[in-house]
Design a protein around this motif. Structure first.
Motif, PDB file in Angstrom:
ATOM      1  N   CYS A 170       4.242  10.408   3.692  1.00 43.63           N
ATOM      2  CA  CYS A 170       3.288  10.677   2.428  1.00 43.63           C
ATOM      3  C   CYS A 170       2.921   9.221   2.176  1.00 43.63           C
ATOM      4  CB  CYS A 170       3.789  11.649   1.502  1.00 43.63           C
ATOM      5  SG  CYS A 170       2.416  11.588   0.270  1.00 43.63           S
ATOM      6  N   CYS A 211       4.215   9.481  -2.159  1.00 45.23           N
ATOM      7  CA  CYS A 211       5.245   9.466  -2.288  1.00 45.23           C
ATOM      8  C   CYS A 211       6.635   9.257  -1.294  1.00 45.23           C
ATOM      9  CB  CYS A 211       5.567  10.836  -2.768  1.00 45.23           C
ATOM     10  SG  CYS A 211       5.720  12.189  -1.579  1.00 45.23           S
ATOM     11  N   VAL A 253       7.549  10.689   1.052  1.00 45.93           N
ATOM     12  CA  VAL A 253       8.643  11.766   1.864  1.00 45.93           C
ATOM     13  C   VAL A 253       7.870  12.076   3.263  1.00 45.93           C
ATOM     14  CG1 VAL A 253       6.984  13.767   1.095  1.00 45.93           C
ATOM     15  CG2 VAL A 253       9.580  14.224   1.062  1.00 45.93           C
ATOM     16  N   CYS A 266       1.667  14.315   1.594  1.00 45.84           N
ATOM     17  CA  CYS A 266       2.513  15.630   1.431  1.00 45.84           C
ATOM     18  C   CYS A 266       1.392  16.729   0.765  1.00 45.84           C
ATOM     19  CB  CYS A 266       3.575  15.640   0.985  1.00 45.84           C
ATOM     20  SG  CYS A 266       3.547  15.243  -0.658  1.00 45.84           S
ATOM     21  N   CYS A 305       1.459  16.497  -3.136  1.00 46.12           N
ATOM     22  CA  CYS A 305       0.663  15.265  -3.346  1.00 46.12           C
ATOM     23  C   CYS A 305      -1.039  15.574  -3.442  1.00 46.12           C
ATOM     24  CB  CYS A 305       1.053  13.844  -2.882  1.00 46.12           C
ATOM     25  SG  CYS A 305       2.484  13.049  -3.416  1.00 46.12           S
TER      26      CYS A 305
HETATM   27 ZN    ZN Z   1       3.703  12.966  -1.419  1.00 45.26          ZN
END
Ligand code: ZN
Length: 326
Positions: free
Chosen positions: A229, A232, A234, A263, A266
Motif C-alpha cells: 500500500c 501504510c 501493508v 489497501c 486506506c
Molecule cells: Zn494502506
C-alpha cells in the motif's frame, strides 16, 4: 447577448467573496445564457492569456486582447477547421469567420499559413477588423454575463480594466478557470461541428473526465512496484485498490502519475481527501522511477505540475490533510 450595445461599463467597486466570483464566472457558462457563437469563450481566453500583460492599473488595451483573439480564431478556423457558430443555409459563418476567410481570399494566402507568419500589414488589417467586431458584439456582453464583476471597459478608449478582486481570483485559479472555459467551449463546438473535426478535441476532454476501468493501471503498478500500500506499507495482494492521489473529483482524470496502489482500508478512509505533503514527495520520487512516457506517451507529466495541482487542489477546498492510520 445582453449588454453588447453598452458603450462603457464600470465594474462594481466592492469586495466579493470567492463564492461570488466563482458564481459570476460560472454564469457565463450557464444554460440560462443564450450562446449563439463561441465569442465569449474566445474573449475569456484572450484575457486569461493576457493576464500578466496588464499594466499597473490592470488595464489591457483592446489591441492586446483582440490580437490574441484573432490569433486564437485564426488557428481554430484555418488550422483546425472548426466552425464557431451553427450556420444557417447560405450564411458564411460568424463575422470572425467571414473576416478570416475574406482575408485569405483578398491576400491570396495559403490556407496553412500560421498566424505568426502573416505579413505585418495583413496581420494589422485582420486584427483591426476583429477588434471592431468584438468591440461591437463581445465586450459588453461578457461584461454583463460576469455580473459586472470582471472588468470595466470603454469602447471609446478601447480598453478593459480588470477588477482587482477578480484579478487576484483569476491568478489564484487561472488554470481551473481556463479548463472550465475550454471544456464549455469544446462542448459548444461539438454541437456546431457535425463532422469528425472535433472528435479529437472532444475525445481528449471526454477521456480525461471519464473514470476508466483502472485494471490496466493496477497491472502496471503491480509490475513496477512492490505489492505494498502506497500509504501504510501493508502488503497487498489480490485485495488492492487503485487510488487517485489527488482526488479524482478534483482532477477528473486517470493519469498514471496520479495513481497509486492502496489497501482497501486506506482507500476508504482517504476517500476524497488530499494526503499529507510528505506523501506528495514520496509520489514525486516514485514517478521518477516509473517510465511514464513509455506507458502513456501523451502525458505531459512534470514534478512541478503535480506540485501545482496539489497546491490548486488545496486552494480549491481540499485542505484536510489525510494520513493513514498506523
Ligand atoms: Zn494502506
Amino acid at each position: 447577448m445582453a449588454g453588447y450595445d453598452l458603450k462603457e461599463g464600470q465594474f462594481e467597486k466592492r469586495s466579493a467573496s470567492d463564492d461570488e466570483l466563482w458564481s459570476a464566472i460560472s454564469n457565463v457558462f450557464s444554460a440560462k445564457i443564450k450562446t449563439n457563437s463561441s465569442y465569449k469563450y474566445g474573449m475569456f481566453k484572450a484575457i486569461l492569456d493576457n493576464l500578466y500583460n496588464v499594466d499597473e492599473q490592470l488595464i489591457l488595451s483592446f489591441d492586446k486582447v483582440f490580437s490574441k483573439f484573432a490569433e486564437i480564431y485564426w488557428n481554430l478556423i484555418l488550422k483546425h477547421h472548426l466552425k464557431q457558430q451553427i450556420q444557417a443555409e447560405g450564411k458564411g459563418g460568424t463575422y470572425l469567420e467571414q473576416i478570416i476567410w475574406s482575408a485569405v481570399k483578398k491576400y491570396e494566402l495559403p490556407l496553412d499559413i500560421p498566424y505568426e507568419s502573416l505579413p505585418p500589414e495583413i496581420m494589422i488589417d485582420i486584427n483591426h477588423q476583429v477588434k471592431m467586431k468584438c468591440k461591437m458584439y463581445v465586450v459588453g456582453a461578457l461584461f454583463e454575463d460576469t455580473r459586472k464583476l470582471f472588468y470595466s471597459f470603454s469602447k471609446k478608449g478601447e480598453w478593459i480594466q480588470i477588477n482587482p478582486v477578480m484579478y487576484e481570483f483569476l491568478c489564484k485559479h487561472k488554470v481551473i478557470v481556463e479548463k472550465l472555459n475550454y471544456y464549455q467551449w469544446a462542448k459548444f463546438l461539438e454541437k456546431v461541428n457535425a463532422g469528425d473535426s472535433t472528435n479529437l478535441l472532444l475525445s481528449k476532454i471526454d477521456e480525461s473526465a471519464k473514470r476508466n476501468n483502472l485494471t490496466y493501471y493496477r497491472q502496471i503498478l503491480f509490475e513496477e512496484f512492490e505489492n505494498k500500500c502506497f500509504y501504510c506499507g501493508v502488503n497487498v495482494n489480490s485485495k488492492v485498490d487503485v487510488d487517485h492521489f489527488i482526488p479524482w473529483s478534483f482532477v477528473k482524470d486517470d493519469c498514471l502519475w496520479n495513481l497509486v496502489l492502496s489497501c482497501p482500508a486506506c482507500n476508504r478512509s482517504k476517500s476524497d481527501k488530499l494526503a499529507a505533503p510528505r506523501y506528495l514527495d514520496i509520489l514525486i520520487d516514485r514517478n521518477k522511477k516509473i517510465h511514464i512516457e513509455r506507458i502513456d506517451s501523451s502525458t505531459n507529466y512534470e514534478d512541478s505540475k503535480l506540485r501545482e495541482i496539489y497546491y490548486w487542489a488545496k486552494v480549491n477546498g481540499y485542505d484536510e490533510e489525510w494520513r493513514p492510520r498506523k
